[in-house]
Design an enzyme around this catalytic site. Structure first.
Site, short mmCIF file in Angstrom:
data_model
loop_
_atom_site.label_atom_id
_atom_site.label_comp_id
_atom_site.label_asym_id
_atom_site.label_seq_id
_atom_site.Cartn_x
_atom_site.Cartn_y
_atom_site.Cartn_z
CD GLU A 159 21.28 31.24 -23.17
OE1 GLU A 159 21.62 31.98 -24.10
OE2 GLU A 159 20.11 31.16 -22.74
CG ASN A 202 18.68 32.22 -26.79
OD1 ASN A 202 17.55 32.13 -27.29
ND2 ASN A 202 18.93 31.88 -25.54
CE LYS A 282 15.08 30.08 -27.42
NZ LYS A 282 15.87 30.12 -26.17
CD GLU A 286 13.38 30.38 -23.26
OE1 GLU A 286 14.54 30.39 -23.66
OE2 GLU A 286 12.99 29.76 -22.25
NE ARG A 319 16.64 24.19 -29.36
CZ ARG A 319 16.40 24.88 -28.25
NH1 ARG A 319 15.90 26.09 -28.30
NH2 ARG A 319 16.64 24.34 -27.07
NE ARG A 336 8.12 26.01 -20.05
CZ ARG A 336 9.26 26.51 -19.60
NH1 ARG A 336 9.25 27.51 -18.71
NH2 ARG A 336 10.42 26.04 -20.01
CE LYS A 360 14.70 23.00 -24.49
NZ LYS A 360 14.96 23.97 -23.42
CG ASP A 365 13.83 24.17 -19.96
OD1 ASP A 365 14.57 23.48 -20.66
OD2 ASP A 365 14.04 25.37 -19.72
CD GLU A 387 17.17 20.83 -27.39
OE1 GLU A 387 16.45 21.13 -28.37
OE2 GLU A 387 17.58 21.68 -26.58
CD GLU A 393 19.06 25.78 -17.97
OE1 GLU A 393 19.11 25.22 -19.07
OE2 GLU A 393 18.35 26.78 -17.75
CD1 TRP A 541 10.18 32.96 -15.54
CD2 TRP A 541 10.61 32.39 -17.67
NE1 TRP A 541 11.10 33.86 -16.05
CE2 TRP A 541 11.38 33.54 -17.35
CE3 TRP A 541 10.71 31.85 -18.96
CZ2 TRP A 541 12.23 34.15 -18.27
CZ3 TRP A 541 11.57 32.47 -19.86
CH2 TRP A 541 12.31 33.61 -19.52
O1 GCW Z 1 16.18 26.00 -20.43
C1 GCW Z 1 16.14 27.15 -21.15
C2 GCW Z 1 17.42 27.82 -20.79
C3 GCW Z 1 17.82 28.86 -21.81
C4 GCW Z 1 17.85 28.21 -23.18
C5 GCW Z 1 16.46 27.66 -23.49
C6 GCW Z 1 16.42 26.92 -24.82
C7 GCW Z 1 19.29 28.68 -25.01
O2 GCW Z 1 17.29 28.37 -19.51
O3 GCW Z 1 19.08 29.34 -21.44
O4 GCW Z 1 18.27 29.10 -24.18
O5 GCW Z 1 16.10 26.74 -22.50
O6 GCW Z 1 16.53 25.70 -24.79
O7 GCW Z 1 16.25 27.54 -25.83
#
Ligand code: GCW
Length: 680
Positions: A159, A202, A282, A286, A319, A336, A360, A365, A387, A393, A541
């Site tokens: 991923e 995931n 996690k 999501e 997380r 968000r 994070k 993100d 993190e 990405e 989102w």
């Molecule tokens: O940024 C998003 C990503 C997902 C990722 C998620 C996360 C692993 O697009 O792909 O899933 O964060 O950090 O859990």
């Protein structure tokens, strides 16, 4: 020849200069090492490989030697070499001392792991051609956990991976290519990484079984490889495992049957791997299962696993990436950016002491620029891991060049001000500010099975830099880069100068042609590469820019916006909240402003947008010509690998420039002051 790309920063280039060769050989011709444990064997293998490669001959391993490798446990030897206990006592258990006297060199580890790191340090010094005469080095990592998260799946996919397929799994099985994994473990240990989670956060159907009999023998095989390089292995788990594996009808953390199931499961895992690190989770994020299903909170969920793991000193890495990913874009109240804080701050103090929250770096993100997550500073009685995302990405997916260490430095240096001046993120993640029992840094890996490991050869600098920075956050982005260039490409002056200019400029170049001033996104949905200004504008989102004919940006102020600013300590909150004090590079993260708003550089927002996008493309052209000037100094494989990607970056940058500029020209009706080509 792809060997150079594969070796990354462990080139161990042949030493051609006679004098240098004589100097270093005098130390490594004979080596003594007491113990032949797993890590001891790894140390021996590494030195044999390096010596063979650098000198074309082999060292003799004997009791009395020029290079003495030992640990603090060996008191007699330390005395013999005049190393006193005080020097060692200052080190934490992963530290080491390297000392030269009378043409003899001794490396003392505070533990075997410390010794391993000391040996890698010594090899780095030799590769950088630093003299060993009269050397005294005393070093230890500043952060306790220095972790990588692999987002690898058992089918071999990764991923958000941009460097080929997984090196851990292929076609539904755990890899048998142990050579490749061993080389990976070497790379990680050489920069001090000491923990790894080996599957995607995931956790899909098949991966749920990684903690069952079906896979544990294979996982154990991998674990041994990493363990022998001092890297502790973790697994990401599915919170609903008691249902999916145990056939219970619930995964409720307060259910006695569920608690018992996890206890037995953990006992089983540790019977395979006594040094197993623990779980990464996690949950309720999501669409992944979690405690919310049972109306329990995240402390209940994490503590369930923590209790099962604590008899083995195992850890739960939980997380904080929890937010509503089904938001209605019409709903202007939900923000968000607020979510992680709103969920976790009320739970501060309720987590067991073997739970660590993984946060994070930013509240959204991994965008090209975000403020630091306000959870840092706000959580005061909870273990924390920061993190980062090494895999690019949102940052060009290893097609576009982006050296990330300068960004990470800014995050670590950010002063949360919660305990007055100097309450930096680094002081939180190194455990000093709140005397945390467990703390450190984790990052999503950027590696895969391509020859270069990272797809873009220059993206190796990010993996290297992540390790070096988490070991020693005082190193500058430049220092880390210089080390990396010499270790990866050699000593040529021009190469050092040009490569460092290119990499140090790369983050701001990328920012310029994508989303300057802190707004983020505007990417193609799902895969996240390339421009699509409204790609996420009307989606679920929670990632909007709110551009209209007057202006753009997200109002997160306390007076008229979502009041996200108030999640920071007062001084920072006031600064972000005030339009005239908010730093320009985060302006649109905190404020919705008219296109005619003037930045601190005197330009209007709209003109700055036009200018930076034109500039970004010109700068990519500059990157290309800089790289071309290095052609004769770089092997053909790596040269071509980067040259090709720079062309992709150029097309990408042009597309960003033209779409962004045209979009905002159409929205605002304000022409470019310089009258450059646009597509009205
Ligand atoms: O940024 C998003 C990503 C997902 C990722 C998620 C996360 C692993 O697009 O792909 O899933 O964060 O950090 O859990």
């Amino acid at each position: 020849m792809t060997e150079q790309a594969y070796r990354c920063w462990l080139q161990y280039e042949t030493i051609l200069n006679k004098q240098e060769e004589a100097h270093y050989w005098s130390y490594v011709q004979t080596i003594s090492l007491q113990k032949e444990t797993l890590i001891g064997q790894a140390i021996k293998r590494e030195l044999n490989l390096a010596v063979e490669s650098m000198f074309g001959k082999t060292s003799t391993w004997q009791e009395d030697a020029q290079l003495v490798l030992t640990t603090v446990a060996d008191k007699a030897r330390l005395r013999k070499h005049g190393i006193n206990q005080e020097e060692i006592a200052e080190l934490n258990e992963e530290g080491y001392i390297i000392k030269e006297k009378d043409n003899q060199l001794i490396v003392v580890g505070a533990s075997e792991k410390g010794l391993l790191y000391g040996v890698f340090h010594l090899l780095r010094l030799i590769s950088q051609k630093q003299s060993l005469t009269d050397l005294t080095i005393q070093d230890a990592p500043q952060n306790q956990i220095r972790m990588l998260n692999q987002w690898d799946n058992i089918d071999g996919s990764i991923e958000r991976g941009y460097s080929g397929q997984s090196i851990f799994y292929s076609n539904g099985t755990v890899t048998t290519d142990e050579k490749r994994l061993t080389d990976y473990a070497r790379l990680l240990a050489s920069v001090g990484i000491n923990a790894i989670s080996i599957n995607n956060v995931n956790v899909w159907k098949e991966e749920t079984h990684l903690i069952s009999e079906r896979y544990l023998t294979d996982v154990q095989r991998l674990e041994e490889i990493f363990q022998s390089y001092g890297v502790t292995v973790y697994l990401s788990i599915n919170f609903a495992s008691p249902i999916e594996l145990g056939h219970l009808d619930t995964a409720d953390p307060l259910d006695a049957g569920v608690q018992q199931w996890w206890k037995e499961k953990v006992a089983e895992i540790y019977s395979y791997m006594p040094r197993f690190g623990g779980f990464v989770v996690k949950a309720d994020s999501e669409h992944r299962p979690g405690p919310f299903t049972y109306e329990r909170d995240h402390a209940d969920g994490a503590n369930l696993l923590a209790d099962a793991l604590s008899p083995y000193n195992g850890m739960v890495i939980w997380r904080c990436f929890v937010y509503n990913c089904m938001q209605d874009w019409r709903d202007r109240k939900t923000d968000r950016a607020r979510a992680a804080y709103d969920h976790f701050v009320p739970l501060d103090g309720r987590f067991r002491d073997n739970v660590v929250l993984q946060i994070k770096n930013g509240p959204m993100d991994f965008q090209v620029r975000e403020p630091v997550s306000p959870l840092f500073g706000a959580l005061q009685q909870t273990n924390q891991l920061l993190e980062f995302q090494i895999t690019q990405e949102y940052l060009g997916q290893q097609k576009d060049l982006c050296y990330l260490v300068p960004m990470w430095k800014e995050v670590l240096q950010f002063d949360t001000k919660v305990q007055g001046e100097g309450s930096t993120v680094q002081s939180i993640v190194n455990g000093s500010l709140y005397q945390a029992k467990i703390s450190g840094i984790a990052a999503v890996a950027n590696s895969g099975d391509e020859q270069s490991w990272t797809g873009h050869t220059l993206a190796q600098a990010n993996l290297f830099g992540y390790g070096r920075l988490t070991w020693n956050a005082d190193l500058t982005a430049e220092e880390i880069l210089h080390e990396w260039i010499v270790l990866t490409f050699g000593h040529e002056e021009k190469l050092k100068r040009v490569l460092s200019e290119m990499l140090l400029a790369s983050w701001s170049i990328y920012e310029n042609y994508t989303t300057p001033l802190g707004i983020g996104w505007m990417v193609n949905p799902n895969h996240h590469y390339g421009v699509n200004v409204d790609g996420y504008e009307y989606s679920r989102w929670g990632t909007y820019h709110f551009a209209d004919r007057e202006g753009l940006g997200v109002d997160r102020t306390r007076e008229s916006g979502t009041a996200f600013v108030d999640q920071y300590a007062k001084e920072n909150a006031d600064r972000f909240n005030a339009l005239d004090q908010c730093p320009d590079d985060l302006l649109l993260f905190f404020h919705h402003v008219p296109y005619t708003h003037r930045l601190k550089n005197g330009k209007t927002v709209i003109q700055h947008y036009y200018d930076s996008h034109f500039e970004g493309v010109t700068d990519v052209e500059w990157l290309i010509s800089e790289w071309q000037s290095l052609k004769s100094l770089i092997d053909p494989y790596r040269y071509k690998n980067v040259a090709e990607r720079l062309q992709l970056q150029l097309s990408n940058a042009r597309e960003w420039r033209d779409q962004v500029n045209t979009y905002f020209l159409r929205k605002s009706g304000i022409p470019d002051a310089d009258g450059r080509k646009m597509y009205e």
